[in-house]
Design an enzyme around this catalytic site. Structure first.
Site, PDB file in Angstrom:
ATOM      1  N   GLU A  51     -40.571  46.847 -53.032  1.00 34.55           N
ATOM      2  CA  GLU A  51     -41.646  47.968 -53.165  1.00 34.55           C
ATOM      3  C   GLU A  51     -41.281  47.516 -54.657  1.00 34.55           C
ATOM      4  O   GLU A  51     -40.604  48.474 -54.881  1.00 34.55           O
ATOM      5  CB  GLU A  51     -40.819  48.973 -52.329  1.00 34.55           C
ATOM      6  CG  GLU A  51     -42.585  50.173 -52.883  1.00 34.55           C
ATOM      7  CD  GLU A  51     -41.651  51.280 -51.987  1.00 34.55           C
ATOM      8  OE1 GLU A  51     -43.347  51.842 -51.183  1.00 34.55           O
ATOM      9  OE2 GLU A  51     -41.079  51.829 -52.362  1.00 34.55           O
TER      10      GLU A  51
ATOM     11  N   ASP B 249     -43.206  59.972 -60.493  1.00 35.18           N
ATOM     12  CA  ASP B 249     -42.073  59.328 -60.402  1.00 35.18           C
ATOM     13  C   ASP B 249     -41.334  60.475 -62.064  1.00 35.18           C
ATOM     14  O   ASP B 249     -42.237  61.178 -62.310  1.00 35.18           O
ATOM     15  CB  ASP B 249     -42.477  57.774 -61.608  1.00 35.18           C
ATOM     16  CG  ASP B 249     -43.013  56.968 -60.634  1.00 35.18           C
ATOM     17  OD1 ASP B 249     -42.477  57.131 -59.367  1.00 35.18           O
ATOM     18  OD2 ASP B 249     -43.615  56.349 -60.984  1.00 35.18           O
TER      19      ASP B 249
END
Length: 269
Positions: A49, A60
């Site tokens: 990924e 994130d």
């Protein structure tokens, strides 16, 4: 069959789960990033990924934000990332490759141009983190036109209607988020209802389920498989290894090799 479909069928036959590492491409630079990918695959990664560096990543946490900044500071763009993917695909024709990125990176060149490029370089699946499944139709159509599988996140608070929609639309794999919040290797808690979510997804004939967010130890991989997932994704823990070894590529690759082999071993019963 797609590469992801083939992977999960092969793993099921061996009674194994999938271990899928996440890294930001071109972190800390192009050549080192490619060696990182080689190390991940050599030590047992079942699929990849990959993220593209972006200045405002939504999901994130600080570790992956710093990886984005390192790649951007090095001058690496979407073009460099696609160049890297083509290089990976040339060396590893069978490995499934998924992208995890923000909608801006898809919209800016236009969806059609982006997904065409994905197809040309060997990407199998794309997960757009900030596009909820309820608003996904135009993305899935653009992806499908170029033979790219669309992956969706199943959040811990998903209701039955959302679960059924995710199961209907997601291809390749389903990304089950362990908990609310942003990515982090430190926060290893997971929502208490994951087993119910997994059961509901399976009843709805969802694509294989990979659990992500906070996966940093082999015990967590085993736990995900016991809950009924088909594998686990680990990102922040891997990017942290990169971050703390920026001064020594030898040490970086050695630590990564150990981490991935231990995490992959946990997928074997």
């Amino acid at each position: 069959m797609s590469r992801f479909d083939t992977l999960f069928a092969n793993l099921k036959a061996k009674n194994e789960g999938a271990f899928v590492p996440f890294v930001t491409l071109c972190d800390p630079d192009f050549d080192c990033s490619f060696e990182i990918i080689e190390t991940l695959i050599a030590n047992g990664a079942d699929a990849l990924e990959l993220g593209f560096p972006f200045s405002d990543p939504l999901l994130d946490g600080p570790v992956i934000q710093a990886a984005n900044k390192r790649a951007l500071d090095g001058g690496y763009s979407t073009d460099a990332c696609f160049e890297m993917i083509a290089k990976i695909r040339s060396k590893y024709p069978e490995i499934p490759i998924g992208l995890l990125l923000c909608a801006n990176l898809v919209f800016v060149p236009t969806q059609d141009v982006f997904f065409k490029r994905c197809a040309e370089t060997g990407v199998d699946a794309v997960l757009i983190a900030d596009v909820p499944v309820l608003a996904a139709e135009e993305f899935t159509q653009a992806a499908k036109k170029h033979g790219i599988q669309s992956v969706f996140i199943c959040p811990p608070n998903a209701d039955q209607a959302t679960i059924e929609r995710i199961a209907r639309l997601t291809e390749g794999y389903t990304y089950l988020v362990s908990r609310a919040g942003v990515t982090s290797a430190e926060n290893q808690a997971h929502a208490k209802n994951l087993d119910n979510l997994i059961e509901s997804l399976k009843r709805s004939n969802s694509a294989p389920i990979l659990q992500g967010f906070g996966i940093a130890k082999p015990e967590q991989v085993k736990e995900a498989l016991v809950l009924g997932c088909d594998g686990a994704i680990s990102g922040s823990a891997i990017v942290k290894i990169i971050e703390r070894n920026l001064d020594s590529q030898t040490q970086l690759l050695s630590e990564l090799a150990k981490f991935v082999s231990v995490m992959k071993a946990a997928t074997k019963s």
